[in-house]
Design a protein around this motif. Structure first.
Motif, PDB file in Angstrom:
ATOM      1  N   LEU A 209       0.822  -1.212   0.000  1.00  0.00           N
ATOM      2  CA  LEU A 209       0.000   0.000   0.000  1.00  0.00           C
ATOM      3  C   LEU A 209       0.855   1.261   0.000  1.00  0.00           C
ATOM      4  O   LEU A 209       0.537   2.243  -0.685  1.00  0.00           O
ATOM      5  N   ILE A 210       1.938   1.234   0.740  1.00  0.00           N
ATOM      6  CA  ILE A 210       2.733   2.458   0.879  1.00  0.00           C
ATOM      7  C   ILE A 210       3.497   2.783  -0.401  1.00  0.00           C
ATOM      8  O   ILE A 210       3.870   3.935  -0.641  1.00  0.00           O
ATOM      9  N   THR A 211       3.738   1.768  -1.260  1.00  0.00           N
ATOM     10  CA  THR A 211       4.404   2.056  -2.534  1.00  0.00           C
ATOM     11  C   THR A 211       3.510   2.854  -3.475  1.00  0.00           C
ATOM     12  O   THR A 211       3.993   3.384  -4.485  1.00  0.00           O
ATOM     13  N   LEU A 212       2.222   2.946  -3.150  1.00  0.00           N
ATOM     14  CA  LEU A 212       1.314   3.743  -3.980  1.00  0.00           C
ATOM     15  C   LEU A 212       1.518   5.241  -3.775  1.00  0.00           C
ATOM     16  O   LEU A 212       0.993   6.058  -4.539  1.00  0.00           O
ATOM     17  N   VAL A 213       2.285   5.578  -2.724  1.00  0.00           N
ATOM     18  CA  VAL A 213       2.558   6.998  -2.442  1.00  0.00           C
ATOM     19  C   VAL A 213       3.745   7.428  -3.302  1.00  0.00           C
ATOM     20  O   VAL A 213       4.904   7.452  -2.871  1.00  0.00           O
ATOM     21  N   ASN A 214       3.461   7.729  -4.549  1.00  0.00           N
ATOM     22  CA  ASN A 214       4.458   8.177  -5.514  1.00  0.00           C
ATOM     23  C   ASN A 214       3.729   8.939  -6.621  1.00  0.00           C
ATOM     24  O   ASN A 214       2.501   8.851  -6.715  1.00  0.00           O
ATOM     25  N   PRO A 215       4.422   9.694  -7.444  1.00  0.00           N
ATOM     26  CA  PRO A 215       3.739  10.507  -8.452  1.00  0.00           C
ATOM     27  C   PRO A 215       2.885   9.711  -9.431  1.00  0.00           C
ATOM     28  O   PRO A 215       1.948  10.260 -10.018  1.00  0.00           O
ATOM     29  N   LEU A 216       3.206   8.428  -9.621  1.00  0.00           N
ATOM     30  CA  LEU A 216       2.452   7.611 -10.569  1.00  0.00           C
ATOM     31  C   LEU A 216       1.303   6.863  -9.907  1.00  0.00           C
ATOM     32  O   LEU A 216       0.430   6.335 -10.601  1.00  0.00           O
ATOM     33  N   GLY A 217       1.314   6.788  -8.563  1.00  0.00           N
ATOM     34  CA  GLY A 217       0.276   6.040  -7.863  1.00  0.00           C
ATOM     35  C   GLY A 217       0.295   4.568  -8.237  1.00  0.00           C
ATOM     36  O   GLY A 217       1.358   3.962  -8.382  1.00  0.00           O
ATOM     37  N   TYR A 218      -0.879   3.995  -8.464  1.00  0.00           N
ATOM     38  CA  TYR A 218      -0.966   2.569  -8.814  1.00  0.00           C
ATOM     39  C   TYR A 218      -0.362   2.280 -10.190  1.00  0.00           C
ATOM     40  O   TYR A 218      -0.010   1.142 -10.518  1.00  0.00           O
ATOM     41  N   LYS A 219      -0.228   3.329 -11.021  1.00  0.00           N
ATOM     42  CA  LYS A 219       0.332   3.133 -12.363  1.00  0.00           C
ATOM     43  C   LYS A 219       1.797   2.716 -12.329  1.00  0.00           C
ATOM     44  O   LYS A 219       2.322   2.221 -13.327  1.00  0.00           O
ATOM     45  N   LEU A 220       2.464   2.921 -11.180  1.00  0.00           N
ATOM     46  CA  LEU A 220       3.832   2.428 -11.042  1.00  0.00           C
ATOM     47  C   LEU A 220       3.864   0.927 -11.249  1.00  0.00           C
ATOM     48  O   LEU A 220       4.737   0.396 -11.963  1.00  0.00           O
ATOM     49  N   TRP A 221       2.893   0.222 -10.652  1.00  0.00           N
ATOM     50  CA  TRP A 221       2.865  -1.238 -10.768  1.00  0.00           C
ATOM     51  C   TRP A 221       2.399  -1.675 -12.145  1.00  0.00           C
ATOM     52  O   TRP A 221       2.817  -2.725 -12.644  1.00  0.00           O
ATOM     53  N   LEU A 222       1.566  -0.872 -12.798  1.00  0.00           N
ATOM     54  CA  LEU A 222       1.195  -1.174 -14.185  1.00  0.00           C
ATOM     55  C   LEU A 222       2.413  -1.039 -15.093  1.00  0.00           C
ATOM     56  O   LEU A 222       2.616  -1.842 -16.014  1.00  0.00           O
ATOM     57  N   TYR A 223       3.226  -0.028 -14.806  1.00  0.00           N
ATOM     58  CA  TYR A 223       4.456   0.147 -15.585  1.00  0.00           C
ATOM     59  C   TYR A 223       5.401  -1.042 -15.379  1.00  0.00           C
ATOM     60  O   TYR A 223       5.978  -1.563 -16.342  1.00  0.00           O
ATOM     61  N   ILE A 224       5.574  -1.458 -14.115  1.00  0.00           N
ATOM     62  CA  ILE A 224       6.473  -2.572 -13.810  1.00  0.00           C
ATOM     63  C   ILE A 224       6.007  -3.842 -14.532  1.00  0.00           C
ATOM     64  O   ILE A 224       6.810  -4.560 -15.146  1.00  0.00           O
ATOM     65  N   ALA A 225       4.705  -4.105 -14.470  1.00  0.00           N
ATOM     66  CA  ALA A 225       4.169  -5.289 -15.146  1.00  0.00           C
ATOM     67  C   ALA A 225       4.349  -5.182 -16.654  1.00  0.00           C
ATOM     68  O   ALA A 225       4.737  -6.152 -17.322  1.00  0.00           O
ATOM     69  N   GLY A 226       4.116  -3.991 -17.205  1.00  0.00           N
ATOM     70  CA  GLY A 226       4.250  -3.802 -18.644  1.00  0.00           C
ATOM     71  C   GLY A 226       5.680  -3.908 -19.132  1.00  0.00           C
ATOM     72  O   GLY A 226       5.925  -4.332 -20.262  1.00  0.00           O
ATOM     73  N   SER A 227       6.640  -3.533 -18.270  1.00  0.00           N
ATOM     74  CA  SER A 227       8.044  -3.561 -18.686  1.00  0.00           C
ATOM     75  C   SER A 227       8.538  -4.985 -18.931  1.00  0.00           C
ATOM     76  O   SER A 227       9.491  -5.195 -19.696  1.00  0.00           O
ATOM     77  N   LEU A 228       7.884  -5.968 -18.302  1.00  0.00           N
ATOM     78  CA  LEU A 228       8.299  -7.361 -18.494  1.00  0.00           C
ATOM     79  C   LEU A 228       8.050  -7.826 -19.923  1.00  0.00           C
ATOM     80  O   LEU A 228       8.734  -8.721 -20.418  1.00  0.00           O
ATOM     81  N   GLY A 229       7.068  -7.202 -20.578  1.00  0.00           N
ATOM     82  CA  GLY A 229       6.768  -7.593 -21.950  1.00  0.00           C
ATOM     83  C   GLY A 229       7.024  -6.490 -22.953  1.00  0.00           C
ATOM     84  O   GLY A 229       6.496  -6.540 -24.078  1.00  0.00           O
TER      85      GLY A 229
END
Length: 454
Positions: A209-229
Motif C-alpha cells: 500500500l505504501i508504494t502507492l505513495v508516488n507521483p504515478l500512484g498505482y500506475k507504477l505497478w502497471l508500468y512494472i508489469a508492462g516492462s516485463l513484456g
C-alpha cells in the motif's frame, strides 16, 4: 598480543585477501562511471528542484512531446543532481561510490567472512555484478535489496520495511525486487513457518500500500508489469537475454553453478525461514537474469550471503613472519596503484563545447542516437531529442526506425516523419556517410561526432 595492520604477524593470507577485497571494492566504487543515463537524470533532478514539479509527461523530446512518461526515478534524479550541484562530477562519483560501498558493507555484515574461499567468492561476486555499478538508480535498488535481506534477520526492526519501501518506490521501479523477496518470505511462511504468517502478511500489505505513495500512484505497478513484456527492450543491450555467443554472459553460468552446488551440498539450508526465502528469491532472479542480463547483479547479490555462509570457517593457524611482510608490502603497493588510477580517471562527456555550439545554431528538429540522447538533454537543453536513454516512453517502431538509420543509413522516411533538419551522429556511422552523399551541410566535424544540417 594486540593485532595491528602494522604487525606482519597479522597478515595471514585470509587477512590479506580481506584487505584486498576492500581495496577492490573501494577502487571500483570510486571509478563508478558517468553514463549517458546520468546526464538526463541530472536534468530531471534540476527541473524538479528549480520548477518544484515532478514531470510525468515528456518534455525532453520532439518525437513524443506531451506523452505520458512513467517517471519512477524522480527522487534518485533529485539526489544525483544535488550531489552534482554541490560538488560537480567528483562529489557525484564519490557519493554514488559510497552507496555501493555501503551496499557491500551490509552484505559483508550478513556473512561469515573468514577464509580464503570466502574472499574468492566475495571478489567473484563483485566482479560479476560490477556491470551494474554506474550512476543510475539501479545502485539504490541494489542497496534496497540488501537492506531487505538484512532486516529478515531482525524481527524487531521490521517496522523499517514500510519506510524503506516508501522511499524506494520514489527512487526506482526496482522496488519490485524488494517486493519479490517479501512475497517469497510470505509464501515460505504459509508453506512451512505458520507462526510467521501474520507478520509477513502485515508487512506485505503495508509495504504494498505504501508504494502507492508516488507521483504515478498505482500506475507504477502497471508500468512494472508492462516492462516485463516491453518489446522495445530488445534494442537495448542491458535488456538482452543470455547469449552463448557472448563470453561475459558465461559468468552467469559460473555463479549459477556455485549457487546450485551450494544447495546440493547443504541440505540444512532448507530448514530456515530466511535461507528458504533467499533460495526462492534467488531462483526467481536467476530466471529473470536469463531473460535479461541486467538482472544478473540482483541474482548474485541476493544469493551471496547463502553461498558465503555455507562455506567452512577454517582459517590458517600458522603465521609466517616473512610471508606476513610480503603480504603487507604487496597490499601497500596495490593501494598506491589504486590511488593513482582513481586520481587519473577522466570521465569527460562525449559531446564537446564546439558540438554544443554547432547544435545551438542548427535550426529544426534534431536526430540523434539512443546513446547520445542523455548527454544532449543535459548539455543542449533547448534542443529536444528524438530519442534518449529513458527508453520507457518510446515505441518499438521508433527504436526500429532509429536503429535502421544508425546501423544501415536508411533515414529518409524517418526524417520526413519527424521533420528532421539537424543531425548529431558518430562520424563512423553509415548514416554519416549517406548524409554526405546526399549533400547535407557539415556544420561541425569533431573527433568522434559530426553535426549536419540540410
Amino acid at each position: 598480543m594486540q593485532k595491528s595492520w602494522r604487525n606482519p604477524q597479522t597478515w595471514t593470507i585470509e587477512y590479506f585477501l580481506l584487505c584486498l577485497t576492500g581495496l577492490l571494492l573501494i577502487t571500483i566504487s570510486l571509478l563508478i562511471p558517468i553514463q549517458s543515463d546520468t546526464w538526463w537524470l541530472l536534468r530531471i533532478g534540476q527541473d524538479v528542484i528549480h520548477n518544484q514539479l515532478i514531470p510525468t509527461t515528456d518534455i525532453y523530446s520532439h518525437s513524443i512531446f506531451g506523452a505520458d512518461w512513467p517517471n519512477h526515478e524522480w527522487l534518485s534524479a533529485t539526489l544525483f543532481y544535488l550531489l552534482f550541484y554541490l560538488g560537480k562530477a567528483p562529489l557525484l562519483i564519490a557519493g554514488s561510490g559510497l552507496i555501493t560501498i555501503a551496499t557491500w558493507y551490509i552484505l559483508a555484515k550478513t556473512t561469515n567472512y573468514t577464509t580464503i574461499w570466502h574472499a574468492c567468492i566475495f571478489m567473484l561476486a563483485i566482479i560479476i555484478s560490477m556491470g551494474s555499478w554506474s550512476i543510475r538508480p539501479q545502485i539504490l535498488s541494489i542497496l534496497g535489496i540488501v537492506i531487505t535481506i538484512y532486516l529478515l534477520d531482525h524481527p524487531k526492526n521490521m517496522i523499517y520495511y514500510p519506510i524503506l519501501f516508501l522511499v524506494w518506490a520514489n527512487l526506482h521501479a526496482g522496488v519490485a525486487s524488494g517486493g519479490i523477496i517479501l512475497v517469497a518470505a510470505l509464501i515460505i511462511s504459509l508453506i512451512k513457518y505458520r507462526h510467521l504468517l501474520i507478520r509477513f502478511m502485515i508487512i506485505n500489505l503495508t509495504c504494498g500500500l505504501i508504494t502507492l505513495v508516488n507521483p504515478l500512484g498505482y500506475k507504477l505497478w502497471l508500468y512494472i508489469a508492462g516492462s516485463l513484456g516491453n518489446t522495445a527492450h530488445k534494442y537495448i543491450s542491458e535488456w538482452q537475454p543470455f547469449d552463448f555467443s557472448k563470453p561475459q554472459d558465461y559468468l552467469l553460468l559460473v555463479w549459477l553453478g556455485i549457487f546450485g552446488f551450494t544447495l546440493w551440498k547443504n541440505k540444512q539450508l532448507f530448514n530456515n525461514h530466511k535461507q528458504l526465502t533467499i533460495i526462492a528469491a534467488s531462483i526467481i532472479f536467476a530466471i529473470l537474469a536469463f531473460k535479461s542480463m541486467r538482472n544478473t547483479a540482483f541474482f548474485v547479490i541476493i544469493s551471496l550471503p547463502l553461498v558465503i555462509n555455507s562455506l567452512p570457517n577454517k582459517t590458517s593457524t600458522s603465521i609466517n613472519k616473512h610471508n606476513g611482510k610480503f603480504y603487507q608490502f604487496l597490499f601497500i603497493g596495490m593501494s598506491i596503484v589504486a590511488i593513482i588510477v582513481i586520481l587519473l580517471q577522466n570521465q569527460t562527456p562525449t559531446i564537446t563545447s564546439d558540438e554544443i555550439n554547432a547544435l545551438n545554431t542548427c535550426q529544426g528538429n534534431l536526430y540523434n542516437t539512443y546513446d547520445d540522447g542523455g548527454e544532449l538533454i543535459w548539455f543542449v537543453p533547448q534542443k529536444p531529442v528524438i530519442i534518449d536513454n529513458r527508453s520507457d516512453p518510446y515505441s518499438e517502431e521508433l527504436f526500429l526506425e532509429v536503429s535502421l538509420a544508425e546501423e544501415q543509413g536508411i533515414y529518409q522516411a524517418l526524417f520526413t516523419k519527424y521533420q528532421i533538419n539537424c543531425v548529431y551522429i558518430a562520424k563512423s556511422s553509415p548514416l554519416a556517410s549517406n548524409l554526405q552523399k546526399d549533400n547535407w551541410k557539415l556544420l561541425h566535424n569533431g573527433q568522434t561526432h559530426a553535426v549536419y544540417t540540410r
